[in-house]
Design a protein around this motif. Structure first.
Motif, PDB file in Angstrom:
ATOM      1  N   LYS A   1      -8.722  15.989  23.799  1.00 46.77           N
ATOM      2  CA  LYS A   1      -9.705  16.311  24.827  1.00 46.77           C
ATOM      3  C   LYS A   1      -9.839  17.813  24.858  1.00 46.77           C
ATOM      4  O   LYS A   1      -8.883  18.514  25.180  1.00 46.77           O
TER       5      LYS A   1
ATOM      6  N   LYS B   1      -9.660   3.581  28.943  1.00 46.84           N
ATOM      7  CA  LYS B   1      -9.906   4.906  29.528  1.00 46.84           C
ATOM      8  C   LYS B   1      -8.918   5.186  30.653  1.00 46.84           C
ATOM      9  O   LYS B   1      -8.357   6.279  30.739  1.00 46.84           O
TER      10      LYS B   1
ATOM     11  N   VAL C   1      -8.496   9.064  31.107  1.00 43.28           N
ATOM     12  CA  VAL C   1      -9.846   9.574  30.858  1.00 43.28           C
ATOM     13  C   VAL C   1     -10.754   9.069  31.972  1.00 43.28           C
ATOM     14  O   VAL C   1     -10.647   7.909  32.382  1.00 43.28           O
TER      15      VAL C   1
ATOM     16  N   LEU D   1     -15.630   8.098  25.083  1.00 44.65           N
ATOM     17  CA  LEU D   1     -14.409   7.921  24.313  1.00 44.65           C
ATOM     18  C   LEU D   1     -14.764   7.554  22.876  1.00 44.65           C
ATOM     19  O   LEU D   1     -15.598   6.679  22.636  1.00 44.65           O
TER      20      LEU D   1
ATOM     21  N   ALA E   1     -11.792  12.220  23.731  1.00 43.72           N
ATOM     22  CA  ALA E   1     -12.607  12.105  24.940  1.00 43.72           C
ATOM     23  C   ALA E   1     -13.481  13.349  25.069  1.00 43.72           C
ATOM     24  O   ALA E   1     -13.012  14.468  24.890  1.00 43.72           O
TER      25      ALA E   1
END
Length: 77
Positions: A12, A32, A37, A43, A70
């Motif tokens: 990320k 997620k 996330v 994603l 992500a």
């Protein structure tokens, strides 16, 4: 029966973290949450230099060694 876990990585931004999450068939919306996330983030599942968007309505078979990425959702500025 002992539940299986998978060791995966999540990228990320410039950060990459290792996560241990439940293995097996998992809806992406649940995945997620397990990865930490947000629901609005996009994603991706990475394979080398290739990456594929995972839709929230999909179910994927989570396995050891998978790499996810992500990206913050929303519009492009």
């Amino acid at each position: 029966m002992e539940s299986q876990t998978a060791h995966v990585t999540l990228g990320k931004g410039k950060d990459t973290v290792e996560k241990t999450i439940p293995a097996g068939p998992t809806p992406v919306a649940t995945l997620k949450t397990e990865l930490g996330v947000t629901a609005t983030d996009v994603l991706y599942l990475r394979h080398g230099n290739d990456k594929r968007v995972l839709g929230d309505d999909e179910t994927i078979n989570v396995q050891n060694g998978m790499h996810f990425e992500a990206v913050e959702g929303g519009g492009v500025s």
